[in-house]
Design a protein around this motif. Structure first.
Motif, mmCIF file in Angstrom:
data_model
loop_
_atom_site.group_PDB
_atom_site.id
_atom_site.type_symbol
_atom_site.label_atom_id
_atom_site.label_comp_id
_atom_site.label_asym_id
_atom_site.label_seq_id
_atom_site.Cartn_x
_atom_site.Cartn_y
_atom_site.Cartn_z
ATOM 1 N N LEU A 4 0.865 -1.177 0.000
ATOM 2 C CA LEU A 4 0.000 0.000 0.000
ATOM 3 C C LEU A 4 0.901 1.225 0.000
ATOM 4 O O LEU A 4 1.820 1.310 0.826
ATOM 5 C CB LEU A 4 -0.901 0.013 1.229
ATOM 6 N N VAL A 5 0.628 2.157 -0.884
ATOM 7 C CA VAL A 5 1.462 3.350 -0.983
ATOM 8 C C VAL A 5 0.566 4.582 -0.941
ATOM 9 O O VAL A 5 -0.284 4.773 -1.810
ATOM 10 C CB VAL A 5 2.295 3.354 -2.277
ATOM 11 N N GLU A 6 0.796 5.417 0.079
ATOM 12 C CA GLU A 6 0.047 6.665 0.200
ATOM 13 C C GLU A 6 0.778 7.790 -0.519
ATOM 14 O O GLU A 6 2.007 7.787 -0.607
ATOM 15 C CB GLU A 6 -0.139 7.071 1.670
ATOM 16 N N SER A 7 0.014 8.751 -0.972
ATOM 17 C CA SER A 7 0.580 9.957 -1.561
ATOM 18 C C SER A 7 -0.441 11.077 -1.437
ATOM 19 O O SER A 7 -1.603 10.838 -1.105
ATOM 20 C CB SER A 7 0.955 9.736 -3.030
ATOM 21 N N GLY A 8 0.023 12.299 -1.704
ATOM 22 C CA GLY A 8 -0.895 13.424 -1.727
ATOM 23 C C GLY A 8 -0.818 14.355 -0.531
ATOM 24 O O GLY A 8 -1.510 15.374 -0.491
ATOM 25 N N GLY A 26 -0.326 -5.994 -5.653
ATOM 26 C CA GLY A 26 -0.178 -7.348 -5.140
ATOM 27 C C GLY A 26 -1.479 -7.973 -4.675
ATOM 28 O O GLY A 26 -1.489 -9.154 -4.302
ATOM 29 N N PHE A 27 -2.553 -7.208 -4.640
ATOM 30 C CA PHE A 27 -3.852 -7.747 -4.292
ATOM 31 C C PHE A 27 -4.924 -6.800 -4.839
ATOM 32 O O PHE A 27 -4.635 -5.653 -5.185
ATOM 33 C CB PHE A 27 -4.026 -7.922 -2.779
ATOM 34 N N THR A 28 -6.158 -7.282 -4.886
ATOM 35 C CA THR A 28 -7.264 -6.482 -5.413
ATOM 36 C C THR A 28 -8.065 -5.904 -4.257
ATOM 37 O O THR A 28 -8.530 -6.636 -3.386
ATOM 38 C CB THR A 28 -8.178 -7.353 -6.289
ATOM 39 N N LEU A 29 -8.238 -4.590 -4.292
ATOM 40 C CA LEU A 29 -8.925 -3.909 -3.202
ATOM 41 C C LEU A 29 -10.382 -4.313 -3.057
ATOM 42 O O LEU A 29 -10.948 -4.200 -1.976
ATOM 43 C CB LEU A 29 -8.852 -2.388 -3.399
ATOM 44 N N ASP A 30 -10.985 -4.796 -4.146
ATOM 45 C CA ASP A 30 -12.428 -5.060 -4.166
ATOM 46 C C ASP A 30 -12.889 -5.934 -3.010
ATOM 47 O O ASP A 30 -14.038 -5.837 -2.578
ATOM 48 C CB ASP A 30 -12.814 -5.780 -5.461
ATOM 49 N N TYR A 31 -12.028 -6.781 -2.496
ATOM 50 C CA TYR A 31 -12.442 -7.765 -1.510
ATOM 51 C C TYR A 31 -12.138 -7.360 -0.074
ATOM 52 O O TYR A 31 -12.273 -8.164 0.845
ATOM 53 C CB TYR A 31 -11.769 -9.104 -1.814
ATOM 54 N N TYR A 32 -11.751 -6.103 0.100
ATOM 55 C CA TYR A 32 -11.276 -5.700 1.411
ATOM 56 C C TYR A 32 -11.913 -4.408 1.901
ATOM 57 O O TYR A 32 -12.458 -3.621 1.125
ATOM 58 C CB TYR A 32 -9.756 -5.507 1.384
ATOM 59 N N VAL A 33 -11.796 -4.215 3.206
ATOM 60 C CA VAL A 33 -12.045 -2.919 3.829
ATOM 61 C C VAL A 33 -10.697 -2.212 3.938
ATOM 62 O O VAL A 33 -9.710 -2.811 4.391
ATOM 63 C CB VAL A 33 -12.684 -3.077 5.222
ATOM 64 N N THR A 69 -14.104 12.861 2.681
ATOM 65 C CA THR A 69 -14.857 11.878 1.896
ATOM 66 C C THR A 69 -13.915 10.782 1.418
ATOM 67 O O THR A 69 -12.886 11.082 0.797
ATOM 68 C CB THR A 69 -15.530 12.526 0.684
ATOM 69 N N ILE A 70 -14.260 9.546 1.724
ATOM 70 C CA ILE A 70 -13.469 8.407 1.257
ATOM 71 C C ILE A 70 -14.150 7.830 0.024
ATOM 72 O O ILE A 70 -15.380 7.792 -0.065
ATOM 73 C CB ILE A 70 -13.319 7.344 2.375
ATOM 74 N N SER A 71 -13.343 7.425 -0.939
ATOM 75 C CA SER A 71 -13.887 6.868 -2.177
ATOM 76 C C SER A 71 -12.905 5.866 -2.756
ATOM 77 O O SER A 71 -11.784 5.730 -2.262
ATOM 78 C CB SER A 71 -14.178 7.984 -3.183
ATOM 79 N N ARG A 72 -13.340 5.178 -3.801
ATOM 80 C CA ARG A 72 -12.439 4.220 -4.421
ATOM 81 C C ARG A 72 -12.568 4.260 -5.935
ATOM 82 O O ARG A 72 -13.609 4.630 -6.468
ATOM 83 C CB ARG A 72 -12.671 2.804 -3.889
ATOM 84 N N ASP A 73 -11.482 3.881 -6.576
ATOM 85 C CA ASP A 73 -11.455 3.695 -8.024
ATOM 86 C C ASP A 73 -10.989 2.265 -8.250
ATOM 87 O O ASP A 73 -9.794 1.986 -8.173
ATOM 88 C CB ASP A 73 -10.519 4.713 -8.668
ATOM 89 N N ASN A 74 -11.946 1.380 -8.498
ATOM 90 C CA ASN A 74 -11.594 -0.029 -8.623
ATOM 91 C C ASN A 74 -10.651 -0.280 -9.797
ATOM 92 O O ASN A 74 -9.753 -1.123 -9.714
ATOM 93 C CB ASN A 74 -12.856 -0.878 -8.766
ATOM 94 N N ALA A 75 -10.831 0.461 -10.875
ATOM 95 C CA ALA A 75 -9.985 0.267 -12.049
ATOM 96 C C ALA A 75 -8.521 0.603 -11.745
ATOM 97 O O ALA A 75 -7.608 -0.020 -12.290
ATOM 98 C CB ALA A 75 -10.490 1.116 -13.203
ATOM 99 N N LYS A 76 -8.320 1.591 -10.874
ATOM 100 C CA LYS A 76 -6.964 1.997 -10.503
ATOM 101 C C LYS A 76 -6.480 1.296 -9.241
ATOM 102 O O LYS A 76 -5.350 1.532 -8.802
ATOM 103 C CB LYS A 76 -6.893 3.507 -10.324
ATOM 104 N N ASN A 77 -7.365 0.473 -8.641
ATOM 105 C CA ASN A 77 -7.002 -0.237 -7.408
ATOM 106 C C ASN A 77 -6.509 0.746 -6.347
ATOM 107 O O ASN A 77 -5.480 0.518 -5.679
ATOM 108 C CB ASN A 77 -5.940 -1.312 -7.676
ATOM 109 N N THR A 78 -7.245 1.830 -6.215
ATOM 110 C CA THR A 78 -6.826 2.940 -5.352
ATOM 111 C C THR A 78 -8.007 3.439 -4.529
ATOM 112 O O THR A 78 -9.137 3.496 -5.025
ATOM 113 C CB THR A 78 -6.262 4.093 -6.197
#
Length: 119
Positions: A4-8, A26-33, A69-78
């Motif tokens: 996991l890499v933070e930035s910004g 190394g893993f897909t975020l879709d399956y996690y909190v 606001t927390i959000s996700r971009d599944n395509a970017k795994n971010t």
């Protein structure tokens, strides 16, 4: 390699905005909190927000409700944390982490990104 890499992070004046990113590899975020945490000097780490990436459900600490606001971009795994109306009390190192249901804990953490709110 799981990572996991933070930035910004950065320096912003009170009332300003920043958007933090948490990019997973190394893993897909879709399956996690995924959770965002912060730790200020001399203070304990506190949870800020979390998101069930697959379902999109979210939670926020009272101190940031209506501003972050927390959000996700599944395509970017971010996962993102949009932070508006920042206050000096928001100054901290911000971390993202992955919740593992198997071990019932946050098992992978990023390296953190510094957010400083100051005039």
């Amino acid at each position: 390699q799981l990572q996991l890499v933070e930035s910004g992070g950065g320096l912003v004046q009170p009332g300003g905005s920043l958007r933090l990113s948490c990019a997973a590899s190394g893993f897909t975020l879709d399956y996690y909190v995924i959770g965002w945490f912060r730790q200020a000097p001399g203070k304990e780490r506190e949870g800020v927000s979390c998101i069930n990436v697959g379902r999109g459900s979210t939670n926020y600490a009272d101190s940031v409700k209506g501003r972050f606001t927390i959000s996700r971009d599944n395509a970017k795994n971010t996962v993102y944390l949009q932070m508006n109306n920042l206050k000096p009390d928001d100054t901290a190192v911000y971390y993202c982490a992955r919740w593992s249901t198997g071990v019932a804990e946050y098992d992978y953490w990023g390296q953190g990104t510094q957010v400083t709110v100051s005039s």
